[in-house]
Motif scaffolding. Structure first.
Motif, PDB file in Angstrom:
ATOM      1  N   ARG A 129       1.722   7.704  -5.145  1.00  0.00           N
ATOM      2  CA  ARG A 129       1.147   8.756  -6.020  1.00  0.00           C
ATOM      3  C   ARG A 129       0.377   9.847  -5.113  1.00  0.00           C
ATOM      4  O   ARG A 129       0.305  10.912  -5.627  1.00  0.00           O
ATOM      5  CB  ARG A 129      -0.198   7.670  -6.695  1.00  0.00           C
ATOM      6  CG  ARG A 129      -1.219   8.643  -7.521  1.00  0.00           C
ATOM      7  CD  ARG A 129      -0.605   8.785  -8.727  1.00  0.00           C
ATOM      8  NE  ARG A 129      -1.617   9.584  -9.757  1.00  0.00           N
ATOM      9  CZ  ARG A 129      -1.500  10.780  -9.628  1.00  0.00           C
ATOM     10  NH1 ARG A 129      -1.004  11.511  -8.826  1.00  0.00           N
ATOM     11  NH2 ARG A 129      -2.410  11.374 -10.431  1.00  0.00           N
TER      12      ARG A 129
ATOM     13  N   SER B 244      -3.046   5.958   0.353  1.00  0.00           N
ATOM     14  CA  SER B 244      -3.261   4.702  -0.856  1.00  0.00           C
ATOM     15  C   SER B 244      -4.781   4.723  -1.008  1.00  0.00           C
ATOM     16  O   SER B 244      -5.524   4.221  -0.124  1.00  0.00           O
ATOM     17  CB  SER B 244      -2.558   3.325  -0.498  1.00  0.00           C
ATOM     18  OG  SER B 244      -2.401   2.693  -1.646  1.00  0.00           O
ATOM     19  N   TRP B 245      -5.282   4.778  -2.224  1.00  0.00           N
ATOM     20  CA  TRP B 245      -6.577   4.548  -2.558  1.00  0.00           C
ATOM     21  C   TRP B 245      -6.942   3.227  -2.611  1.00  0.00           C
ATOM     22  O   TRP B 245      -6.309   2.344  -3.460  1.00  0.00           O
ATOM     23  CB  TRP B 245      -6.794   5.365  -3.675  1.00  0.00           C
ATOM     24  CG  TRP B 245      -8.282   5.385  -4.198  1.00  0.00           C
ATOM     25  CD1 TRP B 245      -9.417   5.747  -3.511  1.00  0.00           C
ATOM     26  CD2 TRP B 245      -8.546   5.530  -5.652  1.00  0.00           C
ATOM     27  NE1 TRP B 245     -10.346   5.828  -4.285  1.00  0.00           N
ATOM     28  CE2 TRP B 245      -9.991   5.793  -5.705  1.00  0.00           C
ATOM     29  CE3 TRP B 245      -7.744   5.577  -6.972  1.00  0.00           C
ATOM     30  CZ2 TRP B 245     -10.724   5.773  -6.735  1.00  0.00           C
ATOM     31  CZ3 TRP B 245      -8.515   5.648  -7.930  1.00  0.00           C
ATOM     32  CH2 TRP B 245     -10.030   5.861  -8.189  1.00  0.00           C
TER      33      TRP B 245
ATOM     34  N   PHE C   6       0.765  -1.237   0.188  1.00  0.00           N
ATOM     35  CA  PHE C   6       0.080   0.146  -0.318  1.00  0.00           C
ATOM     36  C   PHE C   6       0.625   1.181  -0.057  1.00  0.00           C
ATOM     37  O   PHE C   6       0.573   2.320  -0.705  1.00  0.00           O
ATOM     38  CB  PHE C   6      -1.018   0.111   1.478  1.00  0.00           C
ATOM     39  CG  PHE C   6      -2.171  -0.693   1.072  1.00  0.00           C
ATOM     40  CD1 PHE C   6      -3.246  -0.038   0.882  1.00  0.00           C
ATOM     41  CD2 PHE C   6      -2.268  -2.173   0.674  1.00  0.00           C
ATOM     42  CE1 PHE C   6      -4.814  -0.821   0.877  1.00  0.00           C
ATOM     43  CE2 PHE C   6      -3.239  -2.632   0.706  1.00  0.00           C
ATOM     44  CZ  PHE C   6      -4.555  -2.170   0.777  1.00  0.00           C
ATOM     45  N   PHE C   7       2.107   1.314   0.755  1.00  0.00           N
ATOM     46  CA  PHE C   7       2.887   2.492   0.817  1.00  0.00           C
ATOM     47  C   PHE C   7       3.942   2.556   0.227  1.00  0.00           C
ATOM     48  O   PHE C   7       4.595   3.646   0.193  1.00  0.00           O
ATOM     49  CB  PHE C   7       3.007   3.081   2.450  1.00  0.00           C
ATOM     50  CG  PHE C   7       1.648   2.852   3.207  1.00  0.00           C
ATOM     51  CD1 PHE C   7       0.526   3.683   2.905  1.00  0.00           C
ATOM     52  CD2 PHE C   7       1.333   1.909   4.272  1.00  0.00           C
ATOM     53  CE1 PHE C   7      -0.524   4.028   3.670  1.00  0.00           C
ATOM     54  CE2 PHE C   7       0.235   2.220   5.150  1.00  0.00           C
ATOM     55  CZ  PHE C   7      -0.679   3.129   4.683  1.00  0.00           C
TER      56      PHE C   7
ATOM     57  N   PRO D  73       1.750   3.158  -4.707  1.00  0.00           N
ATOM     58  CA  PRO D  73       2.620   3.658  -3.715  1.00  0.00           C
ATOM     59  C   PRO D  73       3.149   4.982  -4.292  1.00  0.00           C
ATOM     60  O   PRO D  73       3.763   4.936  -5.560  1.00  0.00           O
ATOM     61  CB  PRO D  73       3.800   2.325  -3.257  1.00  0.00           C
ATOM     62  CG  PRO D  73       2.824   1.339  -3.869  1.00  0.00           C
ATOM     63  CD  PRO D  73       2.146   1.750  -4.866  1.00  0.00           C
TER      64      PRO D  73
ATOM     65  N   ASP E 181      -4.576   3.965 -10.404  1.00  0.00           N
ATOM     66  CA  ASP E 181      -4.113   4.392  -9.210  1.00  0.00           C
ATOM     67  C   ASP E 181      -4.653   3.781  -8.106  1.00  0.00           C
ATOM     68  O   ASP E 181      -4.323   4.352  -6.808  1.00  0.00           O
ATOM     69  CB  ASP E 181      -4.479   5.812  -9.285  1.00  0.00           C
ATOM     70  CG  ASP E 181      -3.899   6.939 -10.390  1.00  0.00           C
ATOM     71  OD1 ASP E 181      -2.494   6.449 -10.391  1.00  0.00           O
ATOM     72  OD2 ASP E 181      -4.449   7.684 -10.697  1.00  0.00           O
ATOM     73  N   TYR E 182      -5.246   2.451  -8.102  1.00  0.00           N
ATOM     74  CA  TYR E 182      -5.581   1.877  -6.927  1.00  0.00           C
ATOM     75  C   TYR E 182      -4.200   1.479  -6.422  1.00  0.00           C
ATOM     76  O   TYR E 182      -3.465   0.796  -6.998  1.00  0.00           O
ATOM     77  CB  TYR E 182      -6.537   0.412  -7.079  1.00  0.00           C
ATOM     78  CG  TYR E 182      -7.819   0.963  -7.542  1.00  0.00           C
ATOM     79  CD1 TYR E 182      -8.429   1.814  -6.871  1.00  0.00           C
ATOM     80  CD2 TYR E 182      -8.542   0.337  -8.870  1.00  0.00           C
ATOM     81  CE1 TYR E 182      -9.900   2.289  -7.335  1.00  0.00           C
ATOM     82  CE2 TYR E 182      -9.669   0.682  -9.186  1.00  0.00           C
ATOM     83  CZ  TYR E 182     -10.356   1.536  -8.370  1.00  0.00           C
ATOM     84  OH  TYR E 182     -11.656   1.807  -9.011  1.00  0.00           O
ATOM     85  N   LEU E 183      -4.124   1.554  -4.991  1.00  0.00           N
ATOM     86  CA  LEU E 183      -2.865   0.823  -4.189  1.00  0.00           C
ATOM     87  C   LEU E 183      -1.490   1.138  -4.745  1.00  0.00           C
ATOM     88  O   LEU E 183      -0.653   0.475  -5.382  1.00  0.00           O
ATOM     89  CB  LEU E 183      -3.029  -0.686  -4.169  1.00  0.00           C
ATOM     90  CG  LEU E 183      -3.597  -1.331  -3.167  1.00  0.00           C
ATOM     91  CD1 LEU E 183      -5.256  -1.146  -3.295  1.00  0.00           C
ATOM     92  CD2 LEU E 183      -3.586  -2.833  -3.119  1.00  0.00           C
TER      93      LEU E 183
END
Length: 336
Positions: free
Chosen positions: A327, A34-35, A13-14, A325, A321-323
């Motif tokens: 962004r 994180s989206w 995630f990060f 790192p 842009d899901y998950l």
């Protein structure tokens, strides 16, 4: 010492460079966001990990977001902040809280719904008013030493009569992204999960602002018609510190009549440097579209603001842009 599952989830995630591979600690010198679909985000702020909403989209697009509640729980969040109780925001809150030990923050109704999701099991939940609390009510507390939180009661999105005049916004009516249903078919377990939570009550709507040092992050998962129905809430938002980052909902019922007018009012009141849209992806493709459909309408709406007051837009687009790192990585440098 974090478990191997927590270390792996946090690195995913990060970003691997942001997470200690032995302890699982997340770096404290950045704010990392994180989206994971709709209006749900995992945040690391001052090294403290917490969630904004708690639902991984599934149903019509099972697998559209490349994670699940188990991996989100493995982040070992300290807290889950619920914006409102509808299924697309809070349907996984109870399960994630039970698995991780996170404290849930929300109204009394949000707490009751989270406990119901896990068969009435006891969960740590901090009640911030109830569905009967007045718009504009404010709650201040600390999540951790040096990390303060303000919650403000506001309104859910709602359709209002078409506004007329020079400041009227054009309706936003993107075509539903039906093609995504063919790409990601729901499994039986996901259909059952959706059916169980489809009619979950709103339970009140909360906006949250997080402050650590000089850095200010504000998030809300719905944008209501404040100017028409509760203009005093805009005064409450203006009284908050200006936001470095504002993550705000842009999809809503009023878009079909008044475009993104309501979202702009939140942005004007919160005065962000960076605006990040949420609740704009194809989370329910029978009625929603991909985030790209909102790019032009959002910039056209922001054009109503004086140029010097417009924030930088950090547009998130599904599914890339899901998950993702990095962004949404921010350096909380001291203000001048």
């Amino acid at each position: 010492m974090a478990s191997s599952q927590t270390i792996a989830a946090r690195q995913r995630f990060f970003g691997a460079e942001a997470v200690d591979p032995v302890s699982g600690a997340v770096r404290e010198d950045q704010v990392l966001v994180s989206w994971f679909g709709c209006a749900s985000f995992a945040v690391a702020m001052g090294g403290v990990v917490f969630l904004l909403d708690a639902w991984v989209p599934r149903g019509a697009t099972s697998g559209y977001v490349p994670t699940g509640p188990e991996e989100v729980a493995a982040l070992d969040p300290a807290a889950i902040f619920i914006g409102h109780g509808h299924f697309d925001h809070a349907a996984d809150a109870g399960a994630i809280a039970r698995a991780s030990g996170a404290v849930v923050y929300g109204t009394a109704e949000h707490c009751a719904t989270a406990r119901k999701q896990v068969g009435g099991a006891e969960l740590a939940c901090q009640e911030l008013g109830s569905s009967k609390s007045a718009p504009g009510d404010r709650y201040d507390f600390e999540l951790a030493p040096g990390l303060s939180v303000t919650a403000v009661r506001h309104l859910h999105s709602a359709r209002t009569p078409r506004r007329e005049g020079p400041d009227a916004s054009a309706p936003v009516r993107p075509k539903p992204g039906l093609h995504d249903i063919r790409i990601h078919r729901p499994g039986l377990a996901d259909v059952r999960h959706l059916a169980r939570h489809l009619l979950a009550p709103e339970g009140g709507v909360l906006l949250y602002q997080f402050r650590r040092g000089d850095f200010v992050l504000t998030w809300h998962d719905s944008s209501g018609p404040l100017l028409d129905k509760a203009p005093h809430v805009l005064d409450v938002l203006r009284a908050l510190p200006a936001s470095d980052v504002h993550i705000g909902a842009i999809q809503g019922y009023n878009q079909f009549t008044n475009g993104l007018h309501d979202s702009r009012r939140y942005i004007e009141a919160l005065r962000p440097k960076v605006f990040v849209p949420n609740h704009h992806d194809n989370w329910l493709p029978l009625i929603t579209a991909r985030g790209e459909a909102f790019r032009t309408p959002l910039h056209e709406e922001l054009a109503w603001m004086p140029e010097g007051a417009r924030p930088e837009v950090r547009m998130l687009l599904d599914r890339d842009d899901y998950l993702a790192p990095g962004r949404l990585a921010f350096d909380p440098a001291p203000r001048d």
